[in-house]
Design a protein around this motif. Structure first.
Motif: not given
Ligand code: CP3
Length: 370
Positions: A139-150
């Motif tokens: 993505l090289d900074g295009r948009v951020p990446v969300i991590g997740f869990g339950g």
């Protein structure tokens, strides 16, 4: 707005909205945006079953990025599943076509809890962190990446029942018969979840969303008693690193407790209008959501009207546009695109002043691809 070309790469729109800053427009993404409604996803899935896809970082990163390319959403969410850490704890996990997730040996006793490992997450879940790093690089900074869990309660809902359930007899039975025993399971899930989510942040996750799909099974007092303590173990351990998003499904009655959660963003389903949620929660948090996923089955013009309404509902504070639950596999891609484009166009500061429902300029609708 003039700075929009420079700012997002350094301080992405989505993250600014999470922190409650006034933004030039509302960010938008879609829960389950990497999924079966996308032909590009189905093409990758034709070559690999779901768990193999999760465990092959190149493929997981590829499908993580797909909705950014296809829909122009303002955030990517890591492609993985909330149930993966349970497998790392020693619970066999099978995804059978049609049945969803299955745990052939459900955990229903204190002895079974003791047998669950609290693993060093780096080894058994390394594929998740590799996928995250790869997605960030792609993505090289295009948009951020969300991590997740339950949340521990929602993870336990699957682990204790042995899979999806309608009435949750084993989980709820345990919660009444031996709340302390179930509490041990929830704390064990919380400790591993915390380690797992910290490692996601270290691998590059720029926000963390916790999914509480089944918290609404409990009344407010019992949610505070049973489900909340392990959630706080996680949130307290994560705080100050990245923005935290708490997603709750079917839990309007829990809003008084959610208002007090140490998170930046509350993500809610569609059963309550955002203005009502805002009234209950106060001005201190950003709200995320909450169009009914089934509304994306309506014609694009109706989707636009609903987005305009949703934006008007969200005007009382920072708003991240999303659905109220995951996108349905039957959703036409063009409708998902109409949702994203409408949110981006109609929320431009000033334009979302409530009277915009009929205004459409299709040439702006496809901007975010490229
Ligand atoms: O949002 C995204 O695009 C990121 C990936 C993601 C998946 N699952 C991929 C997935 C996320 C964030 C999840 C969360 C998740 N997983 C939740 C919480 C949110 C919710 O939907 O309530 C839950 C409860 C699960 C557990 C799970 N995984 C179930 C119940 C199922 C079967 C139901 C279904 O939708 O098929 C899954 C499978 C799953 N997880 C798929 C995807 C894309 C479909 C698998 C396939 O391709 O066959």
């Amino acid at each position: 707005m003039a700075a929009a070309g420079i700012l997002p790469a350094m301080d992405p729109l989505f993250l600014r909205a999470c922190r409650g800053e006034a933004t030039e427009r509302a960010p938008v993404w879609i829960m389950r945006q990497a999924g079966r409604y996308l032909p590009q996803y189905r093409a990758v899935r034709a070559r690999a079953d779901f768990l193999t896809l999760c465990k092959t970082p190149e493929l997981a990163a590829e499908v993580t990025v797909q909705p950014v390319d296809v829909l122009g959403v303002d955030a990517a969410i890591l492609f993985a599943d909330i149930l993966l850490p349970l497998e790392a704890m020693g619970a066999e996990l099978v995804f059978s076509p049609g049945d969803g997730p299955v745990f052939p040996q459900p955990v229903r006793s204190r002895e079974a809890v003791e047998r669950l490992r609290e693993p060093d997450v780096e080894e058994p879940l390394g594929y998740v962190f590799d996928a995250l790093r790869l997605a960030r690089r792609t993505l090289d900074g295009r948009v951020p990446v969300i991590g997740f869990g339950g949340t521990p309660w929602t993870l336990a809902a699957y682990l204790v029942e042995g899979g999806a359930s309608k009435q949750f007899p084993h989980l709820l039975g345990w919660s009444w018969a031996d709340p302390e025993g179930l509490g041990r399971l929830l704390q064990r899930l919380a400790r591993t979840s915390l380690a797992y989510l910290r490692a996601q942040v270290e691998a590059g996750a720029q926000a963390i969303q916790l999914f509480d799909t089944w918290g609404g099974l409990l009344d407010l007092a019992r949610w505070r008693q049973i489900a909340l303590p392990p959630v706080l173990t996680i949130l307290d351990g994560l705080r100050g690193r990245v923005p935290l998003v708490y997603y709750l499904h079917g839990g309007a009655h829990l809003l008084p407790a959610l208002a007090e959660l140490p998170v930046e963003v509350l993500s809610v389903d569609w059963r309550q209008p955002l203005s009502e949620v805002r009234r209950r929660v106060g001005p201190g948090k950003a709200l995320q959501g909450n169009l009914d996923p089934a509304a994306l089955l309506a014609p694009p013009a109706e989707i636009e009207r609903r987005v305009a309404e949703l934006l008007a509902e969200g005007r009382g504070g920072p708003h991240i546009v999303n659905l109220g639950h995951g996108i349905l596999p039957a959703t036409p891609v063009e409708h998902a695109r109409a949702f994203v484009a409408a949110a981006q166009r109609l929320s431009v500061a000033g334009a979302a002043a409530g009277e915009t429902a009929g205004v459409t300029s299709p040439e702006r609708a496809a901007t975010a691809r490229a």
